[in-house]
Design a protein around this motif. Structure first.
Motif, short mmCIF file in Angstrom:
data_model
loop_
_atom_site.label_atom_id
_atom_site.label_comp_id
_atom_site.label_asym_id
_atom_site.label_seq_id
_atom_site.Cartn_x
_atom_site.Cartn_y
_atom_site.Cartn_z
N THR A 291 52.68 64.77 61.19
CA THR A 291 53.37 63.36 60.95
C THR A 291 53.36 62.98 62.32
O THR A 291 53.04 63.44 63.39
N TYR A 292 53.53 61.63 62.23
CA TYR A 292 53.59 60.77 63.43
C TYR A 292 54.67 61.08 64.36
O TYR A 292 55.98 60.93 64.16
N CYS A 293 54.41 61.33 65.50
CA CYS A 293 55.50 61.51 66.71
C CYS A 293 55.61 60.25 67.74
O CYS A 293 54.77 59.66 68.10
N VAL A 294 57.06 59.63 67.60
CA VAL A 294 57.12 58.49 68.43
C VAL A 294 56.92 58.65 70.01
O VAL A 294 56.96 57.57 70.81
N TYR A 295 56.97 59.96 70.43
CA TYR A 295 57.19 60.22 71.66
C TYR A 295 55.66 60.44 72.13
O TYR A 295 55.36 59.89 73.34
N CYS A 296 54.61 61.13 71.32
CA CYS A 296 53.40 61.39 71.85
C CYS A 296 52.50 60.12 71.33
O CYS A 296 51.37 59.69 71.68
N ARG A 297 53.24 59.23 70.50
CA ARG A 297 52.42 58.03 69.81
C ARG A 297 51.22 58.55 69.23
O ARG A 297 50.18 58.01 69.33
N SER A 298 51.13 59.61 68.37
CA SER A 298 50.06 60.07 67.71
C SER A 298 50.69 61.04 66.60
O SER A 298 51.68 61.44 66.50
N THR A 299 49.67 61.45 65.58
CA THR A 299 50.07 62.31 64.57
C THR A 299 50.04 63.88 65.14
O THR A 299 48.62 63.97 65.73
N GLU A 300 50.89 64.33 65.34
CA GLU A 300 51.01 65.64 65.72
C GLU A 300 51.63 66.80 64.77
O GLU A 300 52.41 66.26 63.85
N ARG A 301 51.44 67.97 64.96
CA ARG A 301 52.18 69.08 64.06
C ARG A 301 53.61 69.18 64.51
O ARG A 301 53.99 69.10 65.65
N HIS A 302 54.59 69.18 63.49
CA HIS A 302 56.07 69.45 63.66
C HIS A 302 56.39 70.67 62.86
O HIS A 302 55.82 70.77 61.65
N VAL A 303 57.19 71.37 63.42
CA VAL A 303 57.75 72.69 63.02
C VAL A 303 59.17 72.50 63.03
O VAL A 303 59.80 71.95 63.44
N PRO A 304 59.63 73.12 61.60
CA PRO A 304 61.25 73.49 61.56
C PRO A 304 61.58 74.13 62.78
O PRO A 304 61.01 75.08 63.21
N LEU A 305 62.99 74.07 63.02
CA LEU A 305 63.65 74.65 63.89
C LEU A 305 63.83 76.06 63.86
O LEU A 305 64.23 76.32 62.61
N THR A 306 63.61 77.11 64.57
CA THR A 306 64.06 78.40 64.58
C THR A 306 65.33 78.64 64.59
O THR A 306 66.33 77.68 64.94
N GLU A 307 65.90 79.61 64.28
CA GLU A 307 67.38 80.09 64.26
C GLU A 307 67.99 79.74 66.00
O GLU A 307 69.14 79.18 66.10
#
Length: 73
Positions: A6-22
């Motif tokens: 999905t799009y990352c507003v910080y990288c300004r490109s489409t990047e892999r995003h992962v759910p947070l670990t515990e």
């Protein structure tokens, strides 16, 4: 929740995003308060970005950005 591209507003490109670990969820609660719901937060996995945002929103998670440090996995 599955990793997604999905799009990352910080990288300004489409990047892999992962759910947070515990451990990452625990770290975010320590930074922002125990009352915060962290179940829908995702982290950008591109290089050193590691910034957090809500999974349903491309906007920033908070007015000040939150970056999970390298050692928190």
């Amino acid at each position: 929740m599955q990793p997604k591209d999905t799009y990352c507003v910080y990288c300004r490109s489409t990047e892999r995003h992962v759910p947070l670990t515990e451990n990452q969820q625990r770290w975010v609660r320590e930074q922002k308060g125990a009352h915060l719901y962290v179940g829908d937060l995702i982290m950008c996995a591109a290089g050193a970005c590691r910034k957090v945002r809500s999974s349903g929103n491309t906007r920033r998670f908070h007015p000040e950005y939150l970056r999970i440090p390298e050692g928190v996995e």
